[in-house]
Design a protein around this motif. Structure first.
Motif, mmCIF file in Angstrom:
data_model
loop_
_atom_site.group_PDB
_atom_site.id
_atom_site.type_symbol
_atom_site.label_atom_id
_atom_site.label_comp_id
_atom_site.label_asym_id
_atom_site.label_seq_id
_atom_site.Cartn_x
_atom_site.Cartn_y
_atom_site.Cartn_z
ATOM 1 N N PRO A 190 51.835 63.224 -12.210
ATOM 2 C CA PRO A 190 51.978 62.978 -13.652
ATOM 3 C C PRO A 190 53.426 63.042 -14.133
ATOM 4 O O PRO A 190 53.821 62.269 -15.011
ATOM 5 C CB PRO A 190 51.145 64.083 -14.296
ATOM 6 N N LEU A 191 54.218 63.936 -13.538
ATOM 7 C CA LEU A 191 55.613 64.056 -13.955
ATOM 8 C C LEU A 191 56.382 62.783 -13.632
ATOM 9 O O LEU A 191 57.184 62.305 -14.449
ATOM 10 C CB LEU A 191 56.258 65.265 -13.273
ATOM 11 N N ALA A 192 56.141 62.225 -12.452
ATOM 12 C CA ALA A 192 56.797 60.966 -12.085
ATOM 13 C C ALA A 192 56.331 59.836 -12.993
ATOM 14 O O ALA A 192 57.121 58.984 -13.406
ATOM 15 C CB ALA A 192 56.497 60.633 -10.618
ATOM 16 N N GLY A 193 55.039 59.826 -13.321
ATOM 17 C CA GLY A 193 54.524 58.800 -14.227
ATOM 18 C C GLY A 193 55.144 58.889 -15.610
ATOM 19 O O GLY A 193 55.491 57.870 -16.227
ATOM 20 N N LEU A 194 55.316 60.114 -16.105
ATOM 21 C CA LEU A 194 55.958 60.301 -17.412
ATOM 22 C C LEU A 194 57.409 59.836 -17.395
ATOM 23 O O LEU A 194 57.893 59.252 -18.372
ATOM 24 C CB LEU A 194 55.883 61.777 -17.822
ATOM 25 N N THR A 195 58.092 60.080 -16.297
ATOM 26 C CA THR A 195 59.474 59.618 -16.183
ATOM 27 C C THR A 195 59.543 58.099 -16.287
ATOM 28 O O THR A 195 60.431 57.537 -16.936
ATOM 29 C CB THR A 195 60.085 60.084 -14.847
ATOM 30 N N LEU A 246 49.876 55.918 -25.854
ATOM 31 C CA LEU A 246 48.611 56.194 -25.167
ATOM 32 C C LEU A 246 48.870 56.609 -23.719
ATOM 33 O O LEU A 246 48.269 57.579 -23.212
ATOM 34 C CB LEU A 246 47.718 54.959 -25.220
ATOM 35 N N THR A 247 49.754 55.885 -23.039
ATOM 36 C CA THR A 247 50.079 56.205 -21.645
ATOM 37 C C THR A 247 50.728 57.588 -21.539
ATOM 38 O O THR A 247 50.384 58.388 -20.666
ATOM 39 C CB THR A 247 51.023 55.134 -21.064
ATOM 40 N N ILE A 248 51.682 57.856 -22.431
ATOM 41 C CA ILE A 248 52.358 59.161 -22.422
ATOM 42 C C ILE A 248 51.362 60.288 -22.689
ATOM 43 O O ILE A 248 51.414 61.357 -22.052
ATOM 44 C CB ILE A 248 53.483 59.177 -23.477
ATOM 45 N N ALA A 249 50.424 60.064 -23.617
ATOM 46 C CA ALA A 249 49.441 61.098 -23.953
ATOM 47 C C ALA A 249 48.544 61.410 -22.759
ATOM 48 O O ALA A 249 48.280 62.584 -22.456
ATOM 49 C CB ALA A 249 48.601 60.640 -25.143
ATOM 50 N N VAL A 250 48.061 60.360 -22.075
ATOM 51 C CA VAL A 250 47.180 60.574 -20.920
ATOM 52 C C VAL A 250 47.907 61.349 -19.822
ATOM 53 O O VAL A 250 47.372 62.314 -19.244
ATOM 54 C CB VAL A 250 46.665 59.220 -20.382
ATOM 55 N N LEU A 251 49.132 60.955 -19.524
ATOM 56 C CA LEU A 251 49.901 61.618 -18.466
ATOM 57 C C LEU A 251 50.279 63.046 -18.871
ATOM 58 O O LEU A 251 50.347 63.948 -18.019
ATOM 59 C CB LEU A 251 51.150 60.800 -18.143
ATOM 60 N N SER A 252 50.546 63.260 -20.157
ATOM 61 C CA SER A 252 50.880 64.615 -20.621
ATOM 62 C C SER A 252 49.690 65.556 -20.472
ATOM 63 O O SER A 252 49.855 66.734 -20.114
ATOM 64 C CB SER A 252 51.329 64.566 -22.083
ATOM 65 N N VAL A 253 48.500 65.031 -20.739
ATOM 66 C CA VAL A 253 47.288 65.852 -20.561
ATOM 67 C C VAL A 253 47.119 66.221 -19.094
ATOM 68 O O VAL A 253 46.774 67.365 -18.749
ATOM 69 C CB VAL A 253 46.056 65.090 -21.089
ATOM 70 N N ARG A 254 47.381 65.265 -18.197
ATOM 71 C CA ARG A 254 47.286 65.558 -16.764
ATOM 72 C C ARG A 254 48.307 66.622 -16.351
ATOM 73 O O ARG A 254 47.991 67.555 -15.598
ATOM 74 C CB ARG A 254 47.528 64.286 -15.949
#
Length: 299
Positions: free
Chosen positions: A46-51, A81-89
Motif C-alpha cells: 500500500p505504501l508503494a501504491g500511495l507513492t 478514491l484511489t488514495i482513500a482505498v490505499l490509505s485504509v489498507r
C-alpha cells in the motif's frame, strides 16, 4: 500487462508527426487516470501504491493546461478514491503513516492542478490585454495576427469565397489633433472604431494597426468587396465630428487554409490593401481603390 500495453498505445499518440486531436487528448487523460489507479491499487505494498498516486497531480496539471473543469473533477475524484482505498489498507499496518500520506497526497493532487489553472488564467488575461489596443478596444496588429493564425488553423474557413483585407486611413487626421487637441483626436479614433464594428459583418475581424489606420479582414466574395468598402466609407463620413477616409482593398480568391502559408499570405494581402489605400489617398481621399491578388509563391 494490460496497463503496460495501454500506456504504450498512449505513447504512440505522441510518437506520430502530427499532434493528437482534442478528442484523442481527452481519451489519453481518461486512460491515464484508469492506468494510474489500476497500477497503484494492484501494488501489493500500500505504501508503494500511495507513492504512485502522486502522479495524479501530473495528470491534473496536464488537464489544467489543455482541458475543462469536468475532466479536472474526474481526475480528482479518481485520485481521491484511489488514495482513500490505499490509505485504509496501509492503516491496518501503520495508522499514523497512513494518515500522513493521505493528507500530503490530497493536498498535492488538489493544489497543484488548481494552482496551475489559476496561474494560466492570469497569464491568459495578460496575453489578451497584449492583443488589444487600449484606446479603441479593437485588436492591435499582434492580436490581428493571432486571430488570423487561429482562423487559418481551425479549418478552410475562407474557402471558395476567398478573403478580403480592407485598409482604412483617416484623411487629414493630423489637423484634428492640431486644431482641437489630442483628446478630440482620441475621441474620433474611438468613434471610428465603434462605427467599424457596427458596420461590418459578425464574421469580420477589425483591428487598429496604426495611428489612424484600421484594418478589416473578412471572408466575402469578390462581388461584395466594392459595396463593403463603400459602406464603410459612408459610415465613417457620417461620424461626428465629420471625417473622411481613404480605403484600399485586396481580395484573394479561393484560399485553401489547409495548405496556405498563412503568415506570409496575410502580410502579402495587407501590404496590397495598404498600397491600394495610398492610391485612394493620392486621388484626393474619401474614396476607395481595389485589387484582386493571387497567392505569392511559397518558399
Amino acid at each position: 500487462m494490460v496497463v503496460s500495453l495501454l500506456c504504450l498505445a498512449l505513447v504512440a499518440l505522441w510518437a506520430r508527426p502530427r499532434w493528437p486531436s482534442k478528442r484523442q487528448s481527452q481519451l489519453f487523460t481518461v486512460a491515464a487516470m484508469v492506468c494510474l489507479s489500476a497500477a497503484c491499487l494492484a501494488d501489493a505494498q500500500p505504501l508503494a501504491g500511495l507513492t504512485g498516486c502522486a502522479s495524479f497531480a501530473a495528470v491534473g496539471g496536464y488537464i489544467a493546461f489543455f482541458h475543462s473543469a469536468r475532466l479536472m473533477v474526474l481526475n480528482l475524484s479518481t485520485a481521491l478514491l484511489t488514495i482513500a482505498v490505499l490509505s485504509v489498507r496501509l492503516a491496518a499496518e501503520d495508522t499514523l503513516l497512513a494518515a500522513c500520506k493521505f493528507v500530503v497526497l490530497v493536498v498535492a493532487v488538489v493544489s497543484i492542478p488548481f494552482s496551475l489553472q489559476t496561474l494560466l488564467q492570469f497569464v491568459g488575461l495578460d496575453v489578451l490585454n497584449a492583443d488589444v489596443d487600449p484606446l479603441t478596444g479593437l485588436l492591435n496588429r499582434r492580436g490581428l495576427e493571432r486571430r488570423m493564425s487561429e482562423a487559418f488553423t481551425a479549418a478552410s474557413r475562407f474557402g471558395d469565397r476567398g478573403i478580403t483585407a480592407v485598409m482604412i486611413d483617416l484623411d487629414n487626421f493630423k489637423s484634428i489633433n492640431d486644431s482641437a487637441g489630442h483628446a478630440a483626436g482620441d475621441a474620433v479614433l474611438v468613434g471610428v472604431g465603434q462605427t467599424l464594428l457596427t458596420a461590418v459583418r459578425p464574421s469580420a475581424t477589425v483591428a487598429r494597426v496604426g495611428g489612424e489606420e484600421f484594418l478589416v479582414i473578412d471572408d466575402i466574395d469578390a462581388g461584395g468587396v466594392v459595396a463593403m468598402a463603400e459602406q464603410l466609407r459612408a459610415a465613417i463620413a457620417a461620424t461626428s465630428p465629420a471625417i473622411t477616409a481613404s480605403i484600399g482593398t485586396a481580395h484573394a480568391k479561393s484560399v485553401d487554409a489547409r495548405t496556405t502559408d498563412h503568415a506570409t499570405f496575410v502580410k502579402f494581402l495587407v501590404a496590397e490593401a495598404d498600397r491600394q489605400m495610398y492610391i485612394a489617398k493620392r486621388g484626393g481621399g474619401d474614396r476607395s481603390s481595389h485589387a484582386v491578388v493571387t497567392l505569392p509563391p511559397l518558399a
